[in-house]
Motif scaffolding. Sequence first.
Motif, PDB file in Angstrom:
ATOM      1  N   CYS A 655      -7.895 -13.678   4.973  1.00 27.56           N
ATOM      2  CA  CYS A 655      -7.654 -12.775   6.106  1.00 27.56           C
ATOM      3  C   CYS A 655      -6.210 -12.266   6.105  1.00 27.56           C
ATOM      4  N   ARG A 656      -5.284 -13.144   5.726  1.00 31.26           N
ATOM      5  CA  ARG A 656      -3.883 -12.696   5.660  1.00 31.26           C
ATOM      6  C   ARG A 656      -3.710 -11.585   4.633  1.00 31.26           C
ATOM      7  N   GLN A 657      -4.334 -11.747   3.432  1.00 30.85           N
ATOM      8  CA  GLN A 657      -4.212 -10.725   2.394  1.00 30.85           C
ATOM      9  C   GLN A 657      -4.894  -9.434   2.810  1.00 30.85           C
ATOM     10  N   ALA A 658      -6.042  -9.524   3.456  1.00 29.59           N
ATOM     11  CA  ALA A 658      -6.734  -8.319   3.908  1.00 29.59           C
ATOM     12  C   ALA A 658      -5.879  -7.556   4.919  1.00 29.59           C
ATOM     13  N   ARG A 659      -5.216  -8.299   5.823  1.00 23.05           N
ATOM     14  CA  ARG A 659      -4.332  -7.639   6.783  1.00 23.05           C
ATOM     15  C   ARG A 659      -3.172  -6.934   6.075  1.00 23.05           C
ATOM     16  N   ALA A 660      -2.655  -7.561   4.984  1.00 23.31           N
ATOM     17  CA  ALA A 660      -1.557  -6.939   4.226  1.00 23.31           C
ATOM     18  C   ALA A 660      -2.008  -5.637   3.582  1.00 23.31           C
ATOM     19  N   TRP A 661      -3.270  -5.620   3.052  1.00 22.02           N
ATOM     20  CA  TRP A 661      -3.769  -4.370   2.464  1.00 22.02           C
ATOM     21  C   TRP A 661      -3.911  -3.288   3.529  1.00 22.02           C
ATOM     22  N   LEU A 662      -4.394  -3.676   4.695  1.00 20.30           N
ATOM     23  CA  LEU A 662      -4.521  -2.693   5.768  1.00 20.30           C
ATOM     24  C   LEU A 662      -3.157  -2.130   6.151  1.00 20.30           C
ATOM     25  N   ASP A 663      -2.160  -3.016   6.251  1.00 15.55           N
ATOM     26  CA  ASP A 663      -0.823  -2.559   6.622  1.00 15.55           C
ATOM     27  C   ASP A 663      -0.231  -1.648   5.563  1.00 15.55           C
ATOM     28  N   ALA A 664      -0.644  -1.839   4.279  1.00 16.27           N
ATOM     29  CA  ALA A 664      -0.133  -1.000   3.186  1.00 16.27           C
ATOM     30  C   ALA A 664      -0.948   0.283   3.041  1.00 16.27           C
ATOM     31  N   ILE A 692      -7.822 -17.921  13.344  1.00 13.09           N
ATOM     32  CA  ILE A 692      -7.363 -17.242  12.121  1.00 13.09           C
ATOM     33  C   ILE A 692      -7.373 -15.731  12.301  1.00 13.09           C
ATOM     34  N   LEU A 693      -8.440 -15.192  12.875  1.00 12.29           N
ATOM     35  CA  LEU A 693      -8.496 -13.746  13.108  1.00 12.29           C
ATOM     36  C   LEU A 693      -7.385 -13.312  14.058  1.00 12.29           C
ATOM     37  N   SER A 694      -7.084 -14.167  15.044  1.00 11.47           N
ATOM     38  CA  SER A 694      -6.014 -13.843  15.984  1.00 11.47           C
ATOM     39  C   SER A 694      -4.647 -13.911  15.309  1.00 11.47           C
ATOM     40  N   GLU A 695      -4.429 -14.964  14.494  1.00 12.09           N
ATOM     41  CA  GLU A 695      -3.133 -15.123  13.816  1.00 12.09           C
ATOM     42  C   GLU A 695      -2.853 -13.977  12.854  1.00 12.09           C
ATOM     43  N   THR A 696      -3.884 -13.583  12.093  1.00 11.30           N
ATOM     44  CA  THR A 696      -3.690 -12.546  11.062  1.00 11.30           C
ATOM     45  C   THR A 696      -3.884 -11.140  11.595  1.00 11.30           C
ATOM     46  N   ALA A 697      -4.393 -11.004  12.810  1.00  9.36           N
ATOM     47  CA  ALA A 697      -4.658  -9.690  13.420  1.00  9.36           C
ATOM     48  C   ALA A 697      -5.627  -8.867  12.583  1.00  9.36           C
TER      49      ALA A 697
END
Length: 844
Positions: A655-664, A692-697
Motif C-alpha cells: 500500500c505504501r508503494q502504491a501510494r508513492a506511484w499515485l503521488d508520482a 494500513i489504508l489510513s496510514e498510507t492514505a
Amino acid sequence: MINTSSYAIPVSRLIARPMVTCTPATSVREVARRIFAEHCSSIVVIDDGQPVGIWTEQDALAAGEDADALDRPIGDVMSAPLLTLDAGTPLGEAAVRFKQSGIRHFGVVRDGACIGVLTQTDVIVNQGAEFFLRLKPIESIHVHPHVVVPAHQRLHDTIAQMRARKLDAVVVEYDDGGHGHGILTERDVLRLIVNDRLDGVVGDQASRPLQSLAATQSLYAAQRLMLQRHIRHVGVCDGDGRLAGLLSFEDLLQNIEDEYVSELQNAVRERDEALGQARFSLRMADRVFESALEGIMVTDRNAKIERVNQAFTRLTGYTQEEVLGRDASLLNSGHQPPGFYAELWRSLETDGHWQGEIWNRRKNGELYLEYLTITSIRGNDGEISHYAGIFSDITQRRQTEERLRYLATHDVLTGLANRVLFEERLERAIIHAGRSRRKFAVMCLDLDRFKLVNDTLGHSAGDKVLKVVAERLRTGLRESDTVARLGGDEFALVLEDFNDVRDVGHLAGMLLDSVGQAIDLGGREIFTTPSIGISIYPDDGVQAEQLMLRADQAMYGAKSRGRNVFQFFESNMTSSAIAQLETLGELHRALEQNEFCLYYQPQYDLSNGRIVGVEALLRWRHPRRGLVPPGEFIGIAEQSTLIVPLGRWVLREACRQARAWLDAGIEFGRIAVNLSARQCFTDEFLGDLSAILSETALPPERLQLELIESMAMNTREEIGTLLRELVARRVSLAIDDFGTGYSSLAYLKDLPVDTLKIDRSFLGSSDAHNPDRAIIRAVVVMGRALGLDVVMEGVETQEQLAFLQEVGCHQGQGYLLARPQPAERLTEHMRRSCDALLAQLESA
C-alpha cells in the motif's frame, strides 16, 4: 427430620458396660490406672454401698498439673455429689438435662441403687439424629476456635493451661515440616498419669496426627469418625485445608441448631399429648412413606416383607400384594457373590445398618443397580424386630459416570481412542516390548487435502468423512492394535506383535487402499487419500515422544512424495525437520531485521496493452543465500503464526508503494496482495487493514486482495461475512489459482469477487485441443457471463498470448509480458511508452 421415637427409650437401656467403682480411700493414681485399664471415662466412688461422687477424665487435669496429688485419696478430689437420673428417664429428657447441666456423666439409679453411668456419648449415639446429621455440614454449627500450643512447651504448663481455661483439648503445633498437628486431650493426660510420664514437653506426649475433616463434610461424618477412631475431637479444615477449629462430641449435643434442641424440648413437653401426637405422626409417616421417591421396604426380623411403598412398586414392578409375606431375596439378581450377603448380615447385626450398591432384578427380569440403605429396628426389649430398606435406582447415574469415563479416553466423533488413551497404550507397548525384546510400529496417518472437504462441503461433511475413515481403520486392524484420533484429520496407530517389518508395510498398503476408497456423501462420491508415516521401536526411538515425532516426520515425507503413500522414518528426515526449524528461526530474525522486500509484476489488458494492475510478490534477501523466492519459505511461515505479522508487513509495504506511484502521477490500476487464510481469520485483520489504508492514505478501490480458491469457496458463514465487509469497504477481491480446487459455480455467482485468476498450470500445453485449453475457454466465457475480469497467469510464449486473445481473455500476467522486478525498475518501465508492447500485441 429427627427420629423423635427414640426419645422415649429409658436411659437404663443405654448402659452398655458395668459400672467401674472404687472407695474414697483409693489413691488418685490407682483410680487413673483403673479407668485407663477399663477403657472408660469415669469411676463412681462408693461409700457404704452408696455413690458419693465421681472422678472423670476431666478431673485428670488437676492431677496431671500437680504430681503430688496422685497419691491423695480420691475422696479428697472427686466431683461430689454424683448427679443422677432415674432409670426410667426417657432419652429425650436426658439429652436436655445434659445440655442444661453442662456435664458429661450422670449416674443411673433404680430403686435407690446406682446401676450404671450414662455418658454424653451414649446420648449422641442413640438419639436417632443420623438423618439430621447427614443434612448438616460441620460449618453450619458453631465450632470453637482451637487453642494451639507449641510442641516444645512444657507438659506441666500445658495441663495447667487446659485446667485454667477449662479446655478438654489443645492442638499441638510441630515445626518439623509438613507432619500436621497433634492433640492433647483429657484422655491423653489420664494416659500420662498412668504411665508416669508427666515430665518433658507436650509434643512428645500428644496424640498425632490430629484426625481432621473438611468444614463442608456432614456432622454425621464427624460422628462416625469419632466413634470409629474412639476419639472425642476432630479438627475442622477450611476450604484451603487450614485448621480452623476443633469439633468435639460435646459440640454435637451443645451446638446443633436451635431447631434440633427445640424439637428435643418439645418431645419432653408434649409427653402428655403422646397419644394424639402418635396418631398424627403415624399419619404423617404414612404420607412420607407413600410419597417418598425412594423405594422403601420393611421386613420382619426374618426378612419377610411386611410393607412397601408406591416407589417400591414403580422401581421393581411388584405391588404390595405380590410381595407381602415373601422373602426379600425375591429381588436378588444373582450377581453378588455368596460372601456379599454374609457380610451384609454381619454388618446389620453388629453395626445396626448397612449401605452400598447392589444389583437387583425387577419383576420383568431387568437388572438395575440400586443404592440401598438397610437399618435394623429394635423393639423395647432391645432385640431386632424389623429391618427397613430404602433404595434408589442409580442405573442411569452409573451409565452416565461410565459414559464420562469413556469420553475422557475416547474421541467423541469417531469412538476411537483419544490422545490420552493413545499415549497410555503407547507407554504400555514400550514396557511390554522392552520386556519381551520385540519390536512394534507407530503410524501417523493424515488425510490429504482434507481441509478442502471442510472448506467446500462444510464441517458436517468433513465429520462424516472422518467417521468413515475411522471405521475403515478400525476394521483393518487386529484386536491387539490401537488406533486413535489425535485431532482434526490426524490419526495414530500402534501395531504390536509383528514378525517382520515387511508386515507393517503390507498393512500400511492395505490401509492406503481401504481409506482411499470412495466415500458416498448423499450421492456425491468423495475421495480422500491418506499419507502414512511409520517409526519402529526400538530402531527409531525408545521413548514415546521420539517414536511419535519420527512417525510424524515420516508422514510429512510421504506427503512430499506426492501423498497417498506410506513412508518409513529415515534418519535424514530429522535433519530436514531441524532444517525447517532453523529456517523458521531465520524467518523471525529476517522480519525483525527488515530482510524482506517486494517485487512487482504488472498485469496487462490484452486488448490494448495497458497496465491494469500490479501484483506484489514477496522476496527474502538472505544474508548468505541471496534473493530467496517465496516457494522456499512461505510454506514454513504458513505452518506457524509468523505468516500473520509477515502478511501484515506485505500489505503495509504494498500500500505504501502504491501510494508513492499515485503521488508520482503513475497509473498502475490496482495493487494486488495475496492474502493468507491464517491471516484473514485473525480477529485483528480488519483492524489492521483499516489502519494500513489510513496510514498510507491509499484509496481502498486501489487495493485488490487475492484469496486462494478453497478459501474463497469456504461455506462457513464467517468467510462470507468477511468478504462482504471487504467489498463494503470498496476493496477489490480476486480468486487466485482458479481451477485448482473444487469450485461450486452456484456458490461462485453469489461471491462478492470481481476477478478470476486462472492458474498457470492450464496454459502449459501448446496443444489447442488439450482439455486444459477447453477449461480456459469455459472460464473466460463464464467470467464474461458473471461480469468478472479474467486474468491468465503464467503467459510465457507468443503462442499462448495469441490463444488468449483468440478466446477473449481480458488480462494476462507472465514472463512474456514482464517479469517480477523491484519497484524502482517497474517505475521506470511504467514511465516509458508502451508502444513496443502495442506493436508486439498487433503482430501476435
